[in-house]
Motif scaffolding. Structure first.
Motif, PDB file in Angstrom:
ATOM      1  N   LEU A 160       0.818  -1.303   0.082  1.00 36.95           N
ATOM      2  CA  LEU A 160       0.151   0.095  -0.017  1.00 36.95           C
ATOM      3  C   LEU A 160       0.892   1.331   0.007  1.00 36.95           C
ATOM      4  N   THR A 161       2.062   1.501   0.765  1.00 37.40           N
ATOM      5  CA  THR A 161       2.683   2.593   0.861  1.00 37.40           C
ATOM      6  C   THR A 161       4.023   2.549  -0.071  1.00 37.40           C
ATOM      7  N   GLU A 162       4.255   1.540  -0.676  1.00 36.92           N
ATOM      8  CA  GLU A 162       5.593   1.742  -1.596  1.00 36.92           C
ATOM      9  C   GLU A 162       5.649   2.794  -2.487  1.00 36.92           C
ATOM     10  N   PHE A 163       4.773   3.023  -3.070  1.00 39.98           N
ATOM     11  CA  PHE A 163       4.665   4.078  -4.123  1.00 39.98           C
ATOM     12  C   PHE A 163       4.024   5.294  -3.775  1.00 39.98           C
ATOM     13  N   LEU A 164       3.226   5.502  -2.416  1.00 36.89           N
ATOM     14  CA  LEU A 164       2.837   6.489  -1.766  1.00 36.89           C
ATOM     15  C   LEU A 164       3.849   7.438  -1.068  1.00 36.89           C
ATOM     16  N   PRO A 165       3.755   8.928  -0.959  1.00 35.39           N
ATOM     17  CA  PRO A 165       4.665   9.609  -0.278  1.00 35.39           C
ATOM     18  C   PRO A 165       4.741   9.680   1.214  1.00 35.39           C
ATOM     19  N   VAL A 166       4.700   8.195   1.885  1.00 40.08           N
ATOM     20  CA  VAL A 166       4.526   8.299   3.190  1.00 40.08           C
ATOM     21  C   VAL A 166       5.412   7.514   3.895  1.00 40.08           C
ATOM     22  N   GLY A 169      11.481   7.075   7.107  1.00 44.42           N
ATOM     23  CA  GLY A 169      10.382   7.975   7.285  1.00 44.42           C
ATOM     24  C   GLY A 169      10.268   9.191   6.232  1.00 44.42           C
ATOM     25  N   THR A 170      11.433   9.112   5.372  1.00 40.08           N
ATOM     26  CA  THR A 170      11.571  10.166   4.329  1.00 40.08           C
ATOM     27  C   THR A 170      10.714   9.718   3.167  1.00 40.08           C
ATOM     28  N   SER A 171      10.763   8.571   2.623  1.00 39.36           N
ATOM     29  CA  SER A 171      10.147   8.195   1.374  1.00 39.36           C
ATOM     30  C   SER A 171      10.853   8.489   0.133  1.00 39.36           C
ATOM     31  N   ARG A 172      11.229   7.287  -0.459  1.00 33.94           N
ATOM     32  CA  ARG A 172      12.082   7.341  -1.768  1.00 33.94           C
ATOM     33  C   ARG A 172      11.021   8.063  -2.718  1.00 33.94           C
ATOM     34  N   SER A 173       9.890   7.427  -2.735  1.00 36.07           N
ATOM     35  CA  SER A 173       8.898   7.951  -3.623  1.00 36.07           C
ATOM     36  C   SER A 173       8.771   9.657  -3.537  1.00 36.07           C
ATOM     37  N   MET A 174       8.456   9.839  -2.348  1.00 37.42           N
ATOM     38  CA  MET A 174       8.343  11.441  -2.148  1.00 37.42           C
ATOM     39  C   MET A 174       9.738  12.144  -2.780  1.00 37.42           C
ATOM     40  N   ALA A 175      10.778  11.736  -2.328  1.00 42.14           N
ATOM     41  CA  ALA A 175      12.159  12.447  -2.643  1.00 42.14           C
ATOM     42  C   ALA A 175      12.291  12.379  -4.058  1.00 42.14           C
ATOM     43  N   THR A 176      12.076  11.496  -4.962  1.00 41.17           N
ATOM     44  CA  THR A 176      12.311  11.471  -6.325  1.00 41.17           C
ATOM     45  C   THR A 176      11.344  12.047  -7.222  1.00 41.17           C
ATOM     46  N   ILE A 177       9.933  11.921  -6.669  1.00 37.50           N
ATOM     47  CA  ILE A 177       8.849  12.813  -7.197  1.00 37.50           C
ATOM     48  C   ILE A 177       9.090  14.234  -7.109  1.00 37.50           C
ATOM     49  N   VAL A 178       9.621  14.677  -6.095  1.00 34.41           N
ATOM     50  CA  VAL A 178       9.999  15.968  -5.888  1.00 34.41           C
ATOM     51  C   VAL A 178      11.232  16.413  -6.730  1.00 34.41           C
ATOM     52  N   GLY A 179      12.032  15.618  -6.613  1.00 34.65           N
ATOM     53  CA  GLY A 179      13.176  15.680  -7.560  1.00 34.65           C
ATOM     54  C   GLY A 179      12.977  16.139  -8.877  1.00 34.65           C
ATOM     55  N   GLY A 180      11.855  15.138  -9.347  1.00 37.21           N
ATOM     56  CA  GLY A 180      11.499  15.423 -10.722  1.00 37.21           C
ATOM     57  C   GLY A 180      10.647  16.720 -10.993  1.00 37.21           C
ATOM     58  N   MET A 181       9.835  16.888 -10.329  1.00 36.33           N
ATOM     59  CA  MET A 181       9.403  18.277 -10.110  1.00 36.33           C
ATOM     60  C   MET A 181      10.189  19.509 -10.279  1.00 36.33           C
ATOM     61  N   GLN A 182      11.271  19.325  -9.233  1.00 36.67           N
ATOM     62  CA  GLN A 182      12.178  20.418  -9.148  1.00 36.67           C
ATOM     63  C   GLN A 182      12.991  20.658 -10.537  1.00 36.67           C
ATOM     64  N   GLN A 183      12.912  19.369 -11.474  1.00 40.08           N
ATOM     65  CA  GLN A 183      13.740  19.561 -12.566  1.00 40.08           C
ATOM     66  C   GLN A 183      12.798  19.678 -13.661  1.00 40.08           C
ATOM     67  N   LYS A 184      11.285  20.366 -13.435  1.00 32.79           N
ATOM     68  CA  LYS A 184      10.601  20.824 -14.305  1.00 32.79           C
ATOM     69  C   LYS A 184       9.707  19.788 -14.935  1.00 32.79           C
ATOM     70  N   LEU A 185       9.771  18.663 -14.369  1.00 32.95           N
ATOM     71  CA  LEU A 185       8.807  17.438 -14.841  1.00 32.95           C
ATOM     72  C   LEU A 185       7.339  17.797 -14.367  1.00 32.95           C
ATOM     73  N   THR A 186       6.361  17.350 -15.195  1.00 32.25           N
ATOM     74  CA  THR A 186       4.898  17.283 -14.468  1.00 32.25           C
ATOM     75  C   THR A 186       5.036  16.332 -13.493  1.00 32.25           C
ATOM     76  N   ARG A 187       4.130  16.208 -12.477  1.00 32.56           N
ATOM     77  CA  ARG A 187       3.816  15.396 -11.413  1.00 32.56           C
ATOM     78  C   ARG A 187       3.692  13.909 -11.942  1.00 32.56           C
ATOM     79  N   LYS A 188       2.981  13.653 -13.016  1.00 22.92           N
ATOM     80  CA  LYS A 188       2.826  12.144 -13.615  1.00 22.92           C
ATOM     81  C   LYS A 188       3.908  11.833 -14.050  1.00 22.92           C
ATOM     82  N   ASN A 189       4.777  12.522 -14.876  1.00 24.72           N
ATOM     83  CA  ASN A 189       6.248  12.113 -15.299  1.00 24.72           C
ATOM     84  C   ASN A 189       7.190  11.829 -14.224  1.00 24.72           C
TER      85      ASN A 189
END
Length: 285
Positions: free
Chosen positions: A15-21, A170-190
């Motif tokens: 349930l939580t692997e891909f959620l930013p939790v 507690g940091t979340s790999r999913s959260m860190a990499t998605i935010v990293g992608g958004m910081q690099q100007k990718l859409t949330r989906k991408n």
């Protein structure tokens, strides 16, 4: 560990692997609640290995990315290396993106820092709250991506640097990499999809290292019971993760991170209150 404990932990992982939790953080919390002994080498390895079971769901859902090469002509005048890289570009981006995690992960593991962090509920609780607060505002800060913004080598490497934050439970790999992608100007989906892709080599490497270390140090853990628990945990995490991932992409694209931020703050806050008031998280002996 018992079979019931394994099933519950595997469901939580899926349930939580891909959620930013933070799936690792949630498994540590649930293990404490279920009375699973912390510090046990098999429990540490189980925590990583069933994450790889969940990650395999990415390969199933996005198999066209993982089993298709780019056969379009390379730009005129390309060198042999450039032609090779053009054909295998998807895998090249994964390689570039996973490099930072390989270096930081090995250093954390060899120093013993990783094992110490995995035993600390306090670290998980603080990370949940701190990054939860950050997630309340990250959509406003980073959500400027456009569909035409392509994933490049430079962007993949920088997203990989963000992934290194997840060495802290507690940091979340999913959260860190998605935010990293958004910081690099990718859409949330991408950004979310590349986060899923990057998880495959990252968790494959972590799982392989854990198995090698376990066999080098002690093989007494490899009982029929423990191997059965690993298989059951991986299968359940894999099945649950498929449904969780499909739901998450749609939800994140539409609503962003804020709900997950509040969830992290509430859960982490409750745990900190319990710990600071002298209560134990162990509810089952």
């Amino acid at each position: 560990m018992t079979l019931i404990q394994t099933i519950i932990i595997a469901i939580v992982e899926g349930l939580t692997e891909f959620l930013p939790v933070s799936s690792t953080g949630h498994m540590i919390i649930v293990q404490n609640l279920l009375g699973v002994p912390q510090g046990d080498p098999f429990v540490h390895a189980f925590t990583f290995i069933i994450q790889f079971g969940a990650i395999l769901s990415v390969v199933v859902l996005y198999w066209k990315h993982f089993f298709r090469l780019d056969h379009t002509p390379a730009p005129v005048g390309s060198t042999s290396w450039q032609k090779f890289k053009h054909k295998w570009y998807f895998y090249w981006l994964l390689f570039v993106g996973v490099l930072p995690a390989v270096v930081i992960g090995l250093l954390a593991k060899k120093s013993g820092l990783l094992d110490w962090l995995l035993d600390s509920v306090e670290v998980v609780a603080v990370s949940l709250v701190v990054w939860g607060v950050f997630m309340l505002f990250c959509d406003r800060i980073f959500n400027k991506g456009k569909d035409e913004n392509k994933l490049t080598e430079s962007r993949a490497f920088k997203i990989g640097l963000f992934q290194c934050l997840s060495v802290i439970p507690g940091t979340s790999r999913s959260m860190a990499t998605i935010v990293g992608g958004m910081q690099q100007k990718l859409t949330r989906k991408n950004a979310a999809e590349f986060s899923f892709f990057l998880a495959v080599p990252t968790m494959a490497g972590a799982t392989l290292l854990d198995l090698i270390d376990m066999f080098k140090e002690d093989t007494t853990w490899a009982t029929e019971h423990n191997i059965m628990l690993l298989i059951v945990g991986c299968v359940i995490a894999f099945i649950v993760a498929i449904f969780a991932m499909k739901w998450f992409v749609g939800f994140l694209t539409k609503y962003g991170f804020k709900l997950f931020g509040w969830y992290r703050i509430i859960v982490g806050g409750i745990i900190l209150v319990l710990l600071f008031t002298g209560h134990s998280l162990v509810m089952v002996d």
